[in-house]
Design a protein around this motif. Structure first.
Motif, mmCIF file in Angstrom:
data_model
loop_
_atom_site.group_PDB
_atom_site.id
_atom_site.type_symbol
_atom_site.label_atom_id
_atom_site.label_comp_id
_atom_site.label_asym_id
_atom_site.label_seq_id
_atom_site.Cartn_x
_atom_site.Cartn_y
_atom_site.Cartn_z
ATOM 1 N N GLN A 151 0.893 -1.198 -0.017
ATOM 2 C CA GLN A 151 -0.051 -0.074 -0.076
ATOM 3 C C GLN A 151 0.967 1.355 -0.150
ATOM 4 O O GLN A 151 0.459 2.137 -0.784
ATOM 5 C CB GLN A 151 -0.858 0.019 1.189
ATOM 6 N N GLU B 64 1.929 2.084 -3.282
ATOM 7 C CA GLU B 64 0.901 2.524 -4.146
ATOM 8 C C GLU B 64 0.844 1.421 -5.424
ATOM 9 O O GLU B 64 0.282 1.747 -6.486
ATOM 10 C CB GLU B 64 0.882 3.948 -4.883
ATOM 11 N N TYR B 65 1.130 0.081 -4.995
ATOM 12 C CA TYR B 65 0.776 -0.985 -5.815
ATOM 13 C C TYR B 65 -0.359 -1.442 -5.878
ATOM 14 O O TYR B 65 -1.022 -1.985 -6.707
ATOM 15 C CB TYR B 65 1.764 -2.156 -5.544
ATOM 16 N N THR B 66 -1.248 -1.150 -4.682
ATOM 17 C CA THR B 66 -2.569 -1.745 -4.379
ATOM 18 C C THR B 66 -3.301 -0.774 -3.763
ATOM 19 O O THR B 66 -2.739 0.168 -2.828
ATOM 20 C CB THR B 66 -2.580 -3.128 -3.553
ATOM 21 N N THR B 67 -4.601 -0.641 -3.742
ATOM 22 C CA THR B 67 -5.374 0.273 -2.938
ATOM 23 C C THR B 67 -6.460 -0.644 -2.507
ATOM 24 O O THR B 67 -6.669 -1.822 -2.722
ATOM 25 C CB THR B 67 -6.180 1.356 -3.815
ATOM 26 N N THR C 4 -3.069 -1.257 -8.453
ATOM 27 C CA THR C 4 -3.155 0.142 -9.533
ATOM 28 C C THR C 4 -2.417 -0.139 -10.687
ATOM 29 O O THR C 4 -1.876 -1.220 -10.847
ATOM 30 C CB THR C 4 -2.200 1.298 -8.425
ATOM 31 N N ASP C 5 -2.546 0.649 -11.702
ATOM 32 C CA ASP C 5 -1.853 0.720 -12.924
ATOM 33 C C ASP C 5 -0.228 0.499 -12.649
ATOM 34 O O ASP C 5 0.388 -0.374 -13.379
ATOM 35 C CB ASP C 5 -2.294 1.710 -13.864
ATOM 36 N N GLY D 212 0.060 7.668 -12.244
ATOM 37 C CA GLY D 212 -0.613 6.709 -12.861
ATOM 38 C C GLY D 212 -0.501 6.638 -14.411
ATOM 39 O O GLY D 212 0.207 7.490 -14.878
ATOM 40 N N GLY E 8 -7.779 5.941 -12.295
ATOM 41 C CA GLY E 8 -7.173 4.962 -11.796
ATOM 42 C C GLY E 8 -7.134 3.516 -12.027
ATOM 43 O O GLY E 8 -6.621 2.750 -11.711
ATOM 44 N N ASN E 9 -8.504 3.288 -12.947
ATOM 45 C CA ASN E 9 -8.308 1.918 -13.633
ATOM 46 C C ASN E 9 -7.996 1.780 -14.879
ATOM 47 O O ASN E 9 -8.388 0.765 -15.478
ATOM 48 C CB ASN E 9 -10.127 1.512 -13.511
#
Length: 828
Positions: free
Chosen positions: A499, A502-505, A514-515, A602, A621-622
């Motif tokens: 987290q 910022e690899y995952t949320t 995350t991208d 991103g 974010g997607n």
């Protein structure tokens, strides 16, 4: 003779100071005292993997305090935690003292205790040992491996993707788990299927059954896949039934469910996430507090054993104490004839040789409530109950399976039910589950072969297959343990790193990559496949365990790993930069092709002519492009533009622009309104919400209409009621709103039991989302699964409500009926 005892934390030092005599001085190192120098060459791969350490700046003053105390002491005892990290800290302290020439002829020994109680500490102090170098070497090997990956693979990520990224030996396989699950979800194609159900009656008692055989063939999941097929099957069954169904098989069995093993680090983290809503790091932090000691009025004492362990075993003395507690507080059948033994699953259980348990089972949660913070109480309560339950008798259920034929033996419906006949350990504790529902209980009427039942209805239920669920913290910990990635003591830091980088949320407590996380994972899985392979990571953990057991030398393990990684990095220096995709679209500014790239915040669309051309546009974010705002018109009241936009969470309307720190008003567009159909009129109505409908004629309080997470609703005096689809949130008037709210009170009433003796309020049974419950005013008490709606009396409902009220006040719920009465206990 003065003795110096060195521990890691000041709270632990404070507790031990009270246990040891005036001859002891207890100081804290405040965690690790040395670490590798933060630059290349800290692990010298050319000279036997020599590791270059330095004192950690923030702990330098604590090291100085220890050194000063050593000069005045005759004996030094190192009492750091009983695991590899604790052993390594003890070794580092010893090495620092040796380098300062402070030890000389002074004895320096290691003491280990797995619980902070006076007896355990005294026993450890009386039986010191030497520092266990296999444990130290295992920790050094782990640290060196993590350093070699971080300092050599991370710079490649900076060069190929962007600066600030990192790769980790266990972090990267964990990220792979999350990304692969997301790819599964995206690739999933839902399929429709139908199940056929029977509602039949034996007099007034209902029987619910599911079709398992149709026209002589076993019914599979996808045999009925459309409404047309469902209608055809239901029609034929009804036509052949003549309103009757025949019972052709009744099978009764008694089954047992055994209690879960006592907590290990992994299972404690999972249950704390599931049941208490904690994060893994929060659970470990609170467990550390309980281990190190809490003042319980009679002094500070450690309440639980050491919380970093893979072992399921319990000390014999602890088991005997737990069994005695069960014997003294429960009926004889709750105590098994012999202690229950649990076998540790892990091949190399870590060094703390007991599961997590209370240091004294007689310290009940209720007796400690006033001395613990709410978080400490919740965690201790869970640990205490799990330890008690693990030595209790299994729960017993009567299960029944019934086959019912309709229109002949070729069409078979099956009904199943179970009833709890003896709670056993369930009276104290049941284990939580991930993403599945516990097997429920249901009662079937007494049925015999040959009985005819009256059919109420035969109907179909539509279903759609669902993708696998995203990982929660609990299910991710479970997966990490199953794959052998890392060790339980590292899970919290793995999750935090994913987290922080910022690899995952986390969305609704579930991990979404995350991208950036996707690009990093794609690069690593394509170019460093071996090092994110689950099997390779697990094998390496086993090798570290072998080092800790003294069965393997640590230098060859490092050498084998490093030579492979070094060669792979050299090969991959020339690979193309990932995360860039040329689009079939020209730049509107210069005409050159556009491409999709990964930036600091991103993915975004940019011109391939950069830096000469600076055209860019953002993506959400997607990874989807953010839309250009569509101006729907102007709000006549404010003169501001009303815009339609699509953001990361779907379409929304916005009034005007931000003014300083004041954000513009926004309103998400509900599912029933398609963004293409939203005009200025609808947008203004959405932006006008919430809407005051009027004052309730009975209460004099206002009724408000709004749109929430689950659609349009009415709010009156804290009561929420969904607005029916036949009504509009924009136009529903006061009389209709009052009518809808009135429906909320009596909609699910199954039985009205009578008036509450203390007032005129009605007590009734309702059908809720989680089963039937009794309600009086705002107080609700759920019925147990073994209780039938038809059997509940007004008196029993009052008992249930009183118990629930007591529980909400912070008291203890009424104990199981099977527990001994005070008189019986005295007589025994």
């Amino acid at each position: 003779m003065s003795k110096l005892l060195i521990v890691e934390s000041p709270s632990k030092a404070k507790t031990l100071n009270k246990y040891l005599g005036k001859d002891f001085q207890v100081l804290a190192s405040y965690g690790h005292v040395r670490d590798l120098i933060p630059k290349n060459g800290a692990v010298d791969t050319e000279h036997g993997y020599e590791m270059k350490y330095e004192v950690i700046d923030r702990n330098a003053k604590h090291v100085d305090a220890i050194a000063k105390a050593v000069k005045q002491s005759d004996e030094i005892l190192l009492a750091t935690d009983p695991d590899r990290e604790g052993e390594a800290i003890a070794w580092h302290i010893a090495e620092i003292l040796k380098s300062k020439r402070l030890i000389k002829d002074k004895p320096l020994r290691r003491v280990v205790f797995h619980e902070i109680t006076k007896s355990a500490v005294q026993q450890a102090v009386d039986n010191p040992r030497d520092i266990a170098m296999p444990l130290v070497n295992a920790q050094q090997a782990r640290r060196a491996l993590d350093y070699l990956v971080g300092f050599n693979l991370s710079p490649l990520l900076w060069k190929k993707i962007r600066r600030g990224l990192s790769a980790g030996r266990v972090q990267s396989p964990a990220l792979r788990l999350i990304v692969e699950r997301e790819l599964e979800i995206e690739a999933f194609v839902s399929r429709e299927y139908w199940s056929i159900h029977l509602n039949a009656r034996k007099q007034r008692q209902m029987v619910d059954a599911k079709l398992v055989q149709y026209q002589g063939k076993k019914l599979e999941q996808f045999d009925i896949t459309s409404a047309e097929q469902e209608q055809d099957v239901v029609g034929k069954l009804l036509a052949s039934s003549a309103g009757k169904a025949l019972v052709t098989r009744v099978e009764k069995k008694q089954r047992m469910r055994s209690p879960a093993a006592p907590f290990t680090t992994s299972t404690l983290q999972q249950e704390a996430v599931r049941k208490l809503g904690f994060t893994t790091s929060r659970a470990m932090r609170i467990a550390q507090q309980l281990y190190e000691g809490v003042d319980i009025g009679t002094g500070t004492v450690g309440l639980i054993t050491y919380m970093r362990t893979d072992s399921f075993s319990l000390a014999t003395e602890a088991v005997m104490q737990i069994r005695q507690h069960i014997k003294s507080n429960f009926e004889p059948e709750y105590l098994p004839k012999s202690p229950i033994m649990y076998k540790t699953k892990s091949k190399n259980a870590q060094e703390a040789h007991e599961a997590i348990r209370p240091t004294d089972i007689s310290r009940t949660p209720a007796s400690l409530r006033n001395y613990l913070s709410p978080e400490q109480f919740k965690l201790y309560d869970m640990i205490w109950k799990r330890a008690l339950a693990c030595q209790m008798a299994p729960a017993k259920f009567d299960s029944v399976s019934v086959d019912i034929t309709v229109g002949g033996e070729a069409n078979v419906f099956r009904a199943t039910g179970q009833t709890l006949v003896f709670p056993g350990f369930i009276a104290v504790y049941t284990e939580g589950v991930d993403d599945t529902e516990e097997e429920g209980e249901s009662k079937l009427p007494a049925l015999e072969v040959g009985e005819m039942l009256d059919i109420d209805k035969i109907f179909g239920e539509q279903h759609f297959t669902e993708p696998p669920p995203r990982y929660t913290e609990a299910s991710l910990v479970k997966a990490l343990e199953e794959y052998g990635i890392g060790r339980p003591s590292t899970y919290a830091s793995i999750i935090s790193t994913l987290q922080d980088r910022e690899y995952t949320t986390l969305d609704k407590k579930r991990f979404i990559p995350t991208d950036v996380g996707r690009v990093v994972n794609k690069f690593l899985t394509e170019h460093f496949t071996k090092y994110v392979d689950y099997g390779f990571t697990a094998d390496l953990e086993n090798e570290l365990d072998d080092i800790a057991e003294g069965e393997r030398d640590w230098i060859p393990v490092l050498d084998s790993f490093w030579k492979g990684l070094k060669d792979q990095i050299a090969v991959k220096e020339e690979v193309e930069r990932p995360g860039t995709e040329i689009l079939d679209e020209a730049c509107p500014k210069c005409g050159k092709p556009l491409n999709k790239r990964l930036g600091k915040r991103g993915s975004f669309i940019g011109c391939t002519g950069y830096p000469e051309c600076d055209y860019t546009r953002n993506m959400d974010g997607n990874g989807a492009e953010e839309s250009t705002p569509a101006v729907l018109g102007v709000d006549p009241d404010t003169g501001k533009e009303v815009r339609l936009l699509i953001g990361p969470y779907g379409p929304y309307v916005q009034l005007g622009e931000a003014e300083g720190k004041t954000k513009p008003k926004r309103m998400s567009i509900p599912a029933e309104f398609k963004s293409t159909g939203v005009d200025l009129n609808i947008a203004l109505q959405l932006l006008a919400l919430p809407r005051e409908v009027g004052m309730h004629p009975e209460t004099g309080k206002k009724i408000v209409a709004n749109i929430g997470r689950f659609g349009p609703y009415l709010n009156h005096d804290g009561t929420f009621k969904s607005i029916p689809k036949t009504d509009s949130v924009f136009t529903i008037d006061l009389p209709r709103a009052v009518e809808v709210l009135a429906m909320a009170k009596g909609k699910n009433a199954l039985r009205v039991l009578g008036q509450h003796p203390s007032d005129e309020g009605e007590i009734a049974i309702y059908d809720g989302r989680f089963g039937p419950y009794v309600q009086h005013g705002k107080l609700r008490a759920t019925l147990s699964k073994s209780e039938s709606v038809d059997d509940i009396t007004l008196e029993h409902a009052l008992e249930l409500l009183a118990a629930k009220a007591e529980k909400e006040k912070g008291g203890t719920a009424k104990k199981p009926a099977a527990r001994k009465t005070a008189a019986k206990k005295k007589a025994s």
